[in-house]
Scaffold this active site. Structure first.
Site, short mmCIF file in Angstrom:
data_model
loop_
_atom_site.label_atom_id
_atom_site.label_comp_id
_atom_site.label_asym_id
_atom_site.label_seq_id
_atom_site.Cartn_x
_atom_site.Cartn_y
_atom_site.Cartn_z
N GLU A 106 -10.67 7.15 4.09
CA GLU A 106 -11.28 6.27 5.08
C GLU A 106 -10.33 5.10 5.29
O GLU A 106 -9.43 4.86 4.50
CB GLU A 106 -12.61 5.74 4.57
CG GLU A 106 -12.52 4.56 3.60
CD GLU A 106 -11.93 4.92 2.24
OE1 GLU A 106 -11.92 6.13 1.89
OE2 GLU A 106 -11.44 4.00 1.56
N SER A 117 1.84 -9.71 -0.89
CA SER A 117 1.49 -8.29 -0.78
C SER A 117 1.81 -7.67 0.57
O SER A 117 2.00 -6.46 0.66
CB SER A 117 -0.01 -8.10 -1.09
OG SER A 117 -0.80 -8.94 -0.28
N LYS A 123 0.81 -1.23 0.00
CA LYS A 123 0.00 0.00 0.00
C LYS A 123 0.85 1.28 0.00
O LYS A 123 0.44 2.30 -0.53
CB LYS A 123 -0.96 0.01 1.18
CG LYS A 123 -2.15 -0.92 0.98
CD LYS A 123 -3.24 -0.63 2.00
CE LYS A 123 -4.48 -1.46 1.72
NZ LYS A 123 -4.30 -2.88 2.11
C1 PLP Z 1 -5.11 -3.98 1.61
C2 PLP Z 1 -4.37 -5.22 1.33
C3 PLP Z 1 -4.73 -6.08 0.27
C4 PLP Z 1 -5.94 -5.86 -0.58
O1 PLP Z 1 -5.92 -4.73 -1.37
P1 PLP Z 1 -5.72 -4.78 -2.96
O2 PLP Z 1 -6.07 -3.41 -3.39
O3 PLP Z 1 -6.65 -5.83 -3.51
O4 PLP Z 1 -4.31 -5.14 -3.20
C5 PLP Z 1 -3.94 -7.19 0.02
N1 PLP Z 1 -2.87 -7.47 0.79
C6 PLP Z 1 -2.49 -6.68 1.81
C7 PLP Z 1 -1.30 -7.06 2.61
C8 PLP Z 1 -3.23 -5.53 2.13
O5 PLP Z 1 -2.86 -4.76 3.16
#
Ligand code: PLP
Length: 399
Positions: free
Chosen positions: A116, A383, A94
């Site tokens: 938000e 992610s 993010k």
């Molecule tokens: C917020 C988040 C997601 C989901 O958000 P996307 O916009 O679909 O990528 C996925 N993995 C992590 C670690 C997150 O914090």
């Protein structure tokens, strides 16, 4: 270029049938100003240099690609690689778009960034970026979520953002969106709304995708350099869809690279407790744009659920909807149990505790790898890291 990417969307912000600007005319004008400013700064060398410097020295980019040897041996089949977005400062992908959005706000002369947050992940990443860039930040969060997500609430306060507790409705994410949007509408000239994924009205799906595209740009070069070929399959989890678009975008023209987006099946697709928008939703509108949605017959968003709070959104990014329709990306769903199994397995086999969101992608890789030849490869977007989920999982499993 660092943030350059594909031709889509069209002038009206459509990816095929999805996207657009379902908002009042006065707001369309403001969105188009943001788009214009974005297209300008994105071409400016000083903006590119500033972003590149922060990616390298603040976030810690490039994130490595790691060959998960132990997991690969356990599954027996395709070799599994991980793009380590969990190693970024603040622990997830993010921060890539939050820094971009904060820099854009500064370049546009905005004085306040508003957003938000649900579980607080977007709030913390944005508060971090705003502290760095030196711009005021106001985060709206439901009272129920504030009580649940204590560590993220504390972090946002330490980082100096103004936290607004939302007491209307169910006091969760949807009410926080309404409240933040209301605040934004009071002064859209001096403030900017910073969206947390590839969703919302045009130009946000494009802007967030472009800032996240660094993930795939790095991954493509890294993979070519270490393996002398491209990965056979890319896998990423999909909530709103930003980490998936970040990985996929650079590979969209590589026809031999198969791509899979993984949605949360929650307690099962046959129950009403999931957030599998692309798998089970139909075309509708939410938060100012058109996309697949989970909604009732009157068009109201249905309550959604996932063990991973970052994935429980009843809409999804418009480009994903288009990529599904043209069958460029396949979308599948992984349930809570499969997610938990993958969470524990990756932790114990590789010493990497994944975010529960990312564990959905790991679970899909495990399923697939077994049936693929041993000279084939899978690249998973990891992610984020699972520190935020450790207490919850250990309580759930009685560890
Ligand atoms: C917020 C988040 C997601 C989901 O958000 P996307 O916009 O679909 O990528 C996925 N993995 C992590 C670690 C997150 O914090």
């Amino acid at each position: 270029m660092l943030i350059e990417s594909s031709q889509m969307p069209d002038q009206q912000g459509y990816f095929g049938e999805y996207g657009g600007q379902l908002i009042p005319p006065s707001l369309i004008e403001i969105m188009n100003e943001i788009d214009q400013a974005y297209e300008e700064v994105k071409k400016s060398e000083s903006f590119q240099n500033e972003l590149a410097d922060l990616y390298a020295n603040f976030v810690g980019r490039p994130s490595p690609i790691y060959f998960a040897k132990n997991l690969t041996e356990k599954m027996g089949g395709a070799r599994i690689f991980l793009k380590r977005e969990d190693l970024n400062h603040t622990g997830a992908h993010k921060i890539n778009h939050c820094i971009g959005e904060a820099l854009l706000a500064k370049h546009m002369g905005k004085t306040k960034v508003i957003a938000e947050t649900g579980a607080g992940q977007h709030g913390v990443a944005l508060a971090t970026a705003c502290a760095l860039v030196g711009i005021d930040c106001e985060i709206h969060m439901g009272e129920v979520d504030i009580a649940k997500e204590h560590p993220n609430v504390t972090k946002m306060k330490i980082l100096g953002c103004k936290l607004v507790a939302v007491s209307s409705g169910t006091r969760t994410l949807k009410d926080a969106v309404d409240s933040a949007f209301e605040e934004y509408l009071k002064d859209p000239i001096n403030s900017i709304y910073a969206i947390g994924s590839v969703v919302g009205p045009h130009p946000f799906p494009k802007i967030v995708r472009d800032f996240q595209s660094i993930v795939g740009k790095e991954a493509r070069a890294q993979f070519l350099s270490s393996e002398n070929k491209l990965p056979d399959v890319l896998i990423a989890c999909v909530g709103g869809g930003s980490n998936a678009m970040g990985l996929f975008t650079e590979f969209l023209n590589d026809d031999n690279v198969k791509m899979i987006g993984v949605e949360p099946a929650g307690k099962g697709l046959h129950t009403d407790q999931h957030a599998a928008t692309l798998s089970l939703g139909k075309k509708g509108a939410i938060h100012g744009f058109e996309c697949y949605t989970l909604q009732d017959d009157e068009g109201n968003p249905l309550p959604v659920y996932s063990i991973a709070s970052g994935l429980d959104y009843p809409g999804v990014g418009p480009q994903h909807c288009h990529l599904k329709d043209i069958q460029r990306v396949e979308y599948v769903a992984i349930d809570d149990q499969e997610c938990l199994d993958a969470f524990m397995l990756l932790s114990r086999l590789e010493g990497i505790i994944p975010a529960l969101e990312s564990a959905h992608a790991i679970a899909q890789a495990m399923k697939l790898a077994k049936d693929m030849p041993s000279d084939s490869t899978i690249l998973v977007n990891l992610s984020g890291r699972g520190d935020k989920d450790a207490d919850f999982v250990s309580e759930l499993l009685g560890l």
